[in-house]
Design a protein around this motif. Structure first.
Motif, mmCIF file in Angstrom:
data_model
loop_
_atom_site.group_PDB
_atom_site.id
_atom_site.type_symbol
_atom_site.label_atom_id
_atom_site.label_comp_id
_atom_site.label_asym_id
_atom_site.label_seq_id
_atom_site.Cartn_x
_atom_site.Cartn_y
_atom_site.Cartn_z
ATOM 1 N N GLY A 1 11.265 -34.220 -33.068
ATOM 2 C CA GLY A 1 10.723 -32.878 -32.902
ATOM 3 C C GLY A 1 9.224 -32.835 -33.115
ATOM 4 O O GLY A 1 8.495 -32.130 -32.398
ATOM 5 N N TYR B 1 12.145 -25.023 -28.904
ATOM 6 C CA TYR B 1 12.555 -25.984 -29.936
ATOM 7 C C TYR B 1 11.457 -26.121 -30.986
ATOM 8 O O TYR B 1 11.716 -26.082 -32.193
ATOM 9 N N ARG C 1 10.770 -23.632 -40.229
ATOM 10 C CA ARG C 1 11.413 -24.203 -41.397
ATOM 11 C C ARG C 1 10.442 -24.224 -42.588
ATOM 12 O O ARG C 1 9.306 -24.704 -42.470
ATOM 13 N N ARG D 1 11.273 -23.208 -33.368
ATOM 14 C CA ARG D 1 12.297 -23.251 -34.414
ATOM 15 C C ARG D 1 11.888 -24.221 -35.514
ATOM 16 O O ARG D 1 12.096 -23.961 -36.708
ATOM 17 N N LEU D 2 11.305 -25.322 -35.119
ATOM 18 C CA LEU D 2 10.874 -26.327 -36.091
ATOM 19 C C LEU D 2 9.809 -25.743 -37.020
ATOM 20 O O LEU D 2 9.852 -25.949 -38.240
ATOM 21 N N ASP E 1 15.421 -34.511 -35.925
ATOM 22 C CA ASP E 1 14.588 -33.369 -35.569
ATOM 23 C C ASP E 1 13.212 -33.465 -36.211
ATOM 24 O O ASP E 1 12.210 -33.082 -35.602
ATOM 25 N N GLU F 1 20.739 -25.970 -30.489
ATOM 26 C CA GLU F 1 19.701 -25.548 -31.428
ATOM 27 C C GLU F 1 18.881 -26.737 -31.901
ATOM 28 O O GLU F 1 17.657 -26.688 -31.943
ATOM 29 N N TRP F 2 19.591 -27.814 -32.280
ATOM 30 C CA TRP F 2 18.928 -29.029 -32.761
ATOM 31 C C TRP F 2 19.466 -30.213 -31.975
ATOM 32 O O TRP F 2 20.436 -30.092 -31.224
ATOM 33 N N PHE G 1 20.709 -29.571 -38.294
ATOM 34 C CA PHE G 1 19.358 -30.116 -38.393
ATOM 35 C C PHE G 1 19.436 -31.465 -39.094
ATOM 36 O O PHE G 1 20.180 -31.648 -40.045
#
Length: 207
Positions: A160, A181, A188, A184-185, A156, A145-146, A152
């Motif tokens: 990221g 990826y 947040r 997902r970032l 990241d 995932e991270w 996290f």
């Protein structure tokens, strides 16, 4: 006066630091500097002689370089949990410095069409070539995932951001592992807050 002063420009790597500041929940004051004379003022050169942003001043401590600032903030705001314990930081340091070294250099050189295919050059530049760097990143991003697994971290935020912006500006090719990826970032809340604050500082388009 705030304990933490943040010097930035919304069209700079300062956006990475803004993300980190929001992730750790820091209270900070922002100073936006325009490119040119403002960044070369005697007052700012005393903070960063490179005349570049971002930079922070935290209780008298000056930190420049986006990766260093991310690592520093993770340490001084431990409750945010964005850095592993010191004895478990092998992968944390590995990927943080991979971003600050090979990724940054490879993308920059490729952007300016600097050819590293000659074996002697390839061996000396350290990162080899952009394809090798991206293959390495794809390998680590495709099965977790991270970057540190399920956790996290500051890595990241820094690395990221490089991948997400690289795809946006065409300096990093879009690959499924990178796109998922980056998605997902973007989900947040702290990243969204940071983007909104920096976007609000952007100069108006058109005229």
């Amino acid at each position: 006066m705030s304990d933490l002063m943040f010097f930035t420009n919304p069209m700079s790597r300062g956006r990475i630091v803004r993300m980190m500041l929001e992730e750790v929940g820091a209270e900070y004051a922002t100073t936006v500097l325009e490119y040119g004379p403002e960044m070369r003022s005697s007052e700012y050169l005393a903070i960063n002689p490179m005349a570049k942003v971002p930079a922070i001043v935290h209780r008298g401590t000056v930190v420049t370089e986006a990766a260093a600032i991310c690592a520093y903030l993770a340490d001084v705001y431990p409750d945010a949990g964005l850095a592993p314990p010191p004895t478990e930081r092998g992968a944390y340091y590995r990927w943080l410095f991979f971003g600050a070294g090979p990724v940054e250099a490879a993308v920059t050189n490729a952007t300016f069409n600097i050819d590293t295919s000659d074996p002697q050059i390839r061996g000396r530049v350290g990162y080899g070539d952009l394809a090798s760097v991206l293959d390495t990143l794809e390998g680590v991003m495709s099965d977790r995932e991270w970057l540190l697994g399920e956790r996290f971290s500051a890595v990241d935020v820094y690395l990221g951001s490089q991948v997400a912006w690289g795809m946006m500006f065409g300096t990093i090719e879009k690959r499924p592992a990178f796109e998922s990826y980056a998605a997902r970032l973007r989900e947040r809340p702290a990243i969204q807050r940071a983007a909104a604050k920096d976007d609000a500082l952007m100069p108006p388009q058109g005229g």
